[in-house]
Design a protein around this motif. Structure first.
Motif, mmCIF file in Angstrom:
data_model
loop_
_atom_site.group_PDB
_atom_site.id
_atom_site.type_symbol
_atom_site.label_atom_id
_atom_site.label_comp_id
_atom_site.label_asym_id
_atom_site.label_seq_id
_atom_site.Cartn_x
_atom_site.Cartn_y
_atom_site.Cartn_z
ATOM 1 N N ARG A 29 -11.455 44.649 -86.632
ATOM 2 C CA ARG A 29 -12.565 45.188 -85.494
ATOM 3 C C ARG A 29 -11.969 44.721 -84.306
ATOM 4 O O ARG A 29 -11.555 43.640 -84.028
ATOM 5 N N MET A 30 -12.543 45.358 -82.910
ATOM 6 C CA MET A 30 -12.062 44.977 -81.927
ATOM 7 C C MET A 30 -13.379 45.016 -80.809
ATOM 8 O O MET A 30 -13.818 46.136 -80.812
ATOM 9 N N PHE A 31 -13.617 43.999 -80.258
ATOM 10 C CA PHE A 31 -15.011 43.966 -79.513
ATOM 11 C C PHE A 31 -14.363 43.482 -78.108
ATOM 12 O O PHE A 31 -13.512 42.697 -77.911
ATOM 13 N N ALA A 32 -14.635 44.362 -76.981
ATOM 14 C CA ALA A 32 -14.375 43.894 -75.516
ATOM 15 C C ALA A 32 -15.461 43.388 -75.004
ATOM 16 O O ALA A 32 -16.502 43.813 -75.081
ATOM 17 N N ALA A 44 -9.614 35.052 -66.485
ATOM 18 C CA ALA A 44 -9.190 35.920 -67.729
ATOM 19 C C ALA A 44 -9.188 37.333 -67.457
ATOM 20 O O ALA A 44 -8.628 38.083 -67.987
ATOM 21 N N GLY A 45 -10.301 37.762 -66.657
ATOM 22 C CA GLY A 45 -10.776 39.034 -66.559
ATOM 23 C C GLY A 45 -11.313 39.741 -67.936
ATOM 24 O O GLY A 45 -11.607 38.962 -68.652
ATOM 25 N N PRO A 46 -11.299 40.898 -68.014
ATOM 26 C CA PRO A 46 -11.965 41.317 -69.235
ATOM 27 C C PRO A 46 -11.105 41.125 -70.483
ATOM 28 O O PRO A 46 -9.815 41.559 -70.199
ATOM 29 N N LEU A 47 -11.417 40.801 -71.412
ATOM 30 C CA LEU A 47 -10.542 40.630 -72.676
ATOM 31 C C LEU A 47 -11.319 41.494 -73.951
ATOM 32 O O LEU A 47 -12.554 41.611 -73.899
ATOM 33 N N ARG A 64 -6.356 40.184 -76.425
ATOM 34 C CA ARG A 64 -5.914 41.048 -75.751
ATOM 35 C C ARG A 64 -6.458 41.498 -74.372
ATOM 36 O O ARG A 64 -7.703 41.451 -74.010
ATOM 37 N N ALA A 65 -5.418 41.526 -73.202
ATOM 38 C CA ALA A 65 -5.951 41.860 -71.948
ATOM 39 C C ALA A 65 -6.557 43.354 -71.907
ATOM 40 O O ALA A 65 -5.673 44.421 -72.338
ATOM 41 N N THR A 71 -0.874 40.902 -74.948
ATOM 42 C CA THR A 71 -1.674 40.146 -76.301
ATOM 43 C C THR A 71 -1.039 38.936 -76.741
ATOM 44 O O THR A 71 0.185 38.996 -76.761
ATOM 45 N N ALA A 72 -1.941 38.199 -76.999
ATOM 46 C CA ALA A 72 -1.561 36.879 -77.767
ATOM 47 C C ALA A 72 -2.163 36.927 -79.072
ATOM 48 O O ALA A 72 -3.260 36.888 -79.092
ATOM 49 N N ASN A 73 -1.361 36.380 -80.198
ATOM 50 C CA ASN A 73 -1.787 36.255 -81.551
ATOM 51 C C ASN A 73 -2.507 34.948 -81.587
ATOM 52 O O ASN A 73 -1.970 34.005 -80.886
ATOM 53 N N LEU A 74 -3.376 34.837 -82.596
ATOM 54 C CA LEU A 74 -3.989 33.647 -82.635
ATOM 55 C C LEU A 74 -3.860 33.261 -84.034
ATOM 56 O O LEU A 74 -3.690 33.826 -84.802
ATOM 57 N N LYS A 75 -3.744 31.819 -84.505
ATOM 58 C CA LYS A 75 -3.813 31.331 -85.866
ATOM 59 C C LYS A 75 -4.987 30.212 -85.925
ATOM 60 O O LYS A 75 -5.088 29.352 -85.073
#
Length: 185
Positions: A29-32, A44-47, A64-65, A71-75
């Motif tokens: 899922r992706m939440f803005a 940061a602005g909107p992410l 994600r911007a 985009t930066a991946n997270l671990k």
């Protein structure tokens, strides 16, 4: 003396079925989010946060911007990665943002660390649980040039909405482990 009877086999099968269904229902899922204050707007602005939702917990996959192509991946990492005391000395023992992720280097990860935490080469983000229609606080941490870790920013976001995420078929490229072989052989 009380004798314990084993649980009925049907109960064990039902529990296994519920757990398997929960694992099978994990989806991306992706939440803005929009900035809630000037500091967050400036830093940061909107992410948009991409995450895998499971039955009981989420795993954040990427930042994600929303208004740019970054985009930066997270671990996910353990608090011990930060050194003595983990998150407590940096964000406080009672802060609910306890899910810690390393911002992976490479691609836009290095640029995002530099933007979020100037002077740092490594960056981390600690989150609370992402929930629809709930605001979000993210703590951005970075390494200090002389050693150790510092809190760079506390970013506050207002929930904006959910993107309709692409549903991968059976393989998520982020979860594929590719062996690295020597060249020329």
């Amino acid at each position: 003396m009380r004798v314990q009877r084993p649980a009925p086999a049907g109960l064990a099968v039902l529990l296994a079925g519920v757990l398997a269904a929960g694992a099978a229902e994990a989806k991306v899922r992706m939440f803005a989010y929009d900035p809630a204050n000037d500091e967050t707007r400036h830093v940061a602005g909107p992410l948009t946060f991409e995450f895998r939702q499971k039955l009981v917990f989420n795993t954040i996959l990427a930042i994600r911007a929303t208004e740019a192509k970054a985009t930066a991946n997270l671990k996910p990492v353990d608090e011990s990665t930060l050194g003595k005391g983990g998150l407590d000395p940096l964000i406080g023992a009672n802060a609910p943002e306890r899910d810690l992720y390393e911002i992976e280097p490479g691609d836009e990860g290095d640029a995002m660390v530099a933007a979020f935490c100037p002077g740092s080469k490594k960056g981390w983000a600690s989150f609370g649980r992402l929930r629809a229609n709930r605001d979000l606080r993210v703590r951005i941490l970075g390494d200090k040039p002389g050693g150790g870790v510092r809190l760079c920013h506390t970013l506050d976001f207002i929930y904006h909405g959910e993107w309709k995420a692409y549903e991968p078929t059976t393989v998520n490229p982020r979860e594929v482990k590719v062996p690295h072989f020597p060249y020329g052989g």
